[in-house]
Design an enzyme around this catalytic site. Structure first.
Site, short mmCIF file in Angstrom:
data_model
loop_
_atom_site.label_atom_id
_atom_site.label_comp_id
_atom_site.label_asym_id
_atom_site.label_seq_id
_atom_site.Cartn_x
_atom_site.Cartn_y
_atom_site.Cartn_z
N TYR A 45 -73.21 -21.38 -56.87
CA TYR A 45 -75.38 -21.58 -55.37
C TYR A 45 -75.63 -21.19 -56.58
CZ TYR A 45 -71.75 -20.32 -51.45
OH TYR A 45 -70.64 -20.03 -50.87
N TYR A 174 -72.40 -20.08 -40.58
CA TYR A 174 -71.24 -20.66 -41.42
C TYR A 174 -69.89 -20.07 -41.51
CZ TYR A 174 -70.22 -20.30 -46.85
OH TYR A 174 -69.95 -20.19 -47.68
N ASP A 288 -63.89 -17.35 -36.29
CA ASP A 288 -63.47 -17.34 -37.43
C ASP A 288 -64.46 -15.90 -38.06
OD1 ASP A 288 -64.30 -17.34 -40.32
OD2 ASP A 288 -66.08 -18.70 -40.30
N LYS A 318 -61.79 -12.23 -47.24
CA LYS A 318 -62.84 -11.35 -47.87
C LYS A 318 -61.91 -9.94 -47.47
CE LYS A 318 -66.91 -13.73 -47.03
NZ LYS A 318 -66.62 -13.35 -48.19
#
Length: 481
Positions: A45, A174, A288, A318
């Site tokens: 990013y 997201y 998700d 994660k």
């Protein structure tokens, strides 16, 4: 020119025989190391043309990062929400060492191995719903979403419903950085919208959930929006599912917590109504849980269990490996995975490092640790939640703060504007012994579950100090720190 190049190469070759590349990297001064980073490394990013400051980590242990510049900081980010057990954990280290003595990697095409199969069994056992029985091991969260999308599309093709090719997501969502996942992110305010909206598939988007997760004393007013359960946004969600049922393959949601789209917490009733509408109108539901899975929201291992919802497809990642290696998984029901058993084509997806046995062994050890009675993750997350509620509440007194919200081991301070410099904010926190990475107008923490009250107090103290300082800067007209 050519001879000089050969001499340089020869000198490098001779030097390489004495030490390894990594040894030489550790031996050079910090300034040279950071200069090499600036010359060659592209960080997430960021723009290669406009460098942001980075801090070099020498080592990590427990919840602390030791920086090469000499500071030691409490990690309030769990390395992007993954290192739930902290760093250098004895049991995870042992699992890694033991598996390294066997093999670090073999391809999963045509081969199998004990760590991968055992991990799939573990995931099926703890999954939110008895019907999630098939596991596709991936190498990242974004890939897990891509696989989920493929599964949904392939399911309806096997059923002879070729027109069902679109997805329904929500504003503020997201779901990842790959193209299929980006197409499910907020198309207006999402991080990918400006650059890539013209080339992404056009899906259906419902309003962001407007009903807040249950009351938290001392924080913002979290009373429900005066509408039916789930809020007015749930009414519109149901309407859109019904209106587009003939073309929708699936609804994809982040249960209860919209993460990188704004750290927004919403009421479980919204999720219940989404599940019911999907069932009523023949649409699959993809949950998700890459950010929320494995206890982050408290009380339950998975956020959708707050609503007693069982998805058709589940994405996790994660925290799966405790932050040691990249791994994710997509789980599906037999109904989805085994559609048209006789004629169904194979799922055309096969990451090179799929089911990496080293990552699988560590993930298995991480899940064993998480659900072991002596670990008591629920008590850990509940204690974190109580402390975040108590110690972040004073931030609300600052006119620079628009909202404060807490759920499980997630604490968010939403600023009234996004005018601050994120690198300078990180620098200010490092000076106070804390590592946090803000985005947009949000300062947030998702600390490791093993954090002790003293270290968590350091994070909340630094957040309060910064918001107070920002109030002063606002009055002075300066927004750059």
């Amino acid at each position: 020119m050519r001879l000089g190049w050969r001499r340089t190469l020869s000198a490098r070759t001779q030097e390489a025989t004495k030490t390894t590349t990594l040894q030489r990297a550790w031996e050079r001064p910090l300034g040279a190391h950071l200069a090499a980073d600036a010359a060659h490394v592209w960080h997430p990013y960021t723009s290669a043309a406009r460098r942001s400051r980075v801090w070099s980590v020498a080592s990590a242990h427990g919840v602390r990062l030791r920086l090469e510049s000499g500071e030691e900081v409490v990690d309030g980010m769990s390395s992007w929400w993954a290192a739930v057990h902290g760093y250098n954990h004895e049991r995870l280290n042992a699992a890694a060492t033991e598996q390294l003595s066997r093999c670090s990697h073999v391809m999963f095409g045509g081969l199998t191995h004990r760590p991968g199969v055992a991990l799939c069994e573990q995931l099926v056992e703890i999954a939110p719903g008895a019907d999630l029985s098939r596991v596709f091991l991936c190498d990242s969260g974004s890939v897990a979403v891509e696989v989920a999308i493929k599964l949904a599309l392939q399911y309806w093709r096997a059923a002879g419903r070729d027109a069902k090719t679109r997805l329904l997501a929500t504003r503020g969502a997201y779901h990842g950085d790959t193209f299929g996942a980006m197409a499910c992110c907020d198309p207006i305010n999402g991080m990918h919208a400006e650059l890539f909206s013209a080339v992404l598939p056009r899906h259906v988007f419902a309003p962001r959930p407007d009903s807040r997760f249950g009351a938290r004393p001392g924080l913002s007013d979290l009373r429900r929006v005066p509408s039916r359960e789930g809020g007015a946004a749930a009414d519109e969600l149901e309407r859109l599912i019904e209106a587009h049922a003939d073309e929708l393959a699936a609804v994809i949601l982040e249960p209860l917590v919209q993460g990188a789209g704004g750290m927004w917490f919403y009421d479980p009733d919204y999720l219940r109504r989404a599940r019911r509408a999907c069932r009523d109108h023949g649409v699959l539901l993809i949950a998700d849980e890459i950010a929320t899975g494995f206890g982050r929201t408290g009380d339950h291992l998975f956020a959708c269990q707050h609503a007693d919802v069982e998805p058709d497809i589940l994405c996790v990642g994660k925290a799966l490996t405790g932050g040691y290696l990249s791994m994710a998984a997509t789980l599906a029901t037999d109904r989805v995975a085994m559609a048209d058993r006789e004629n169904a084509p194979p799922l055309m997806h096969g990451p090179t490092f799929m089911a990496n046995p080293l990552a699988a062994a560590i993930a298995g050890a991480s899940l064993d640790l998480l659900i072991s009675p002596d670990y008591d993750w629920r008590a850990k997350v509940a204690a974190i939640e109580r402390q975040l509620i108590d110690q972040l509440a004073p931030c609300r007194a600052s006119p620079a703060v628009a909202d404060v919200r807490v759920l499980g081991a997630i604490g968010v301070v939403e600023l009234a504007h996004a005018g601050h410099d994120h690198s300078k904010l990180a620098e200010a926190f490092v000076r106070r012994g804390v590592w946090l990475r803000s985005f947009r107008n949000l300062i947030y923490t998702m600390p490791p579950f093993v954090i002790q009250p003293r270290d968590l107090a350091k994070i909340t103290w630094a957040s309060r100090v910064w918001t107070m300082d920002m109030t002063i800067r606002d009055r002075q007209g300066s927004f750059d720190q």
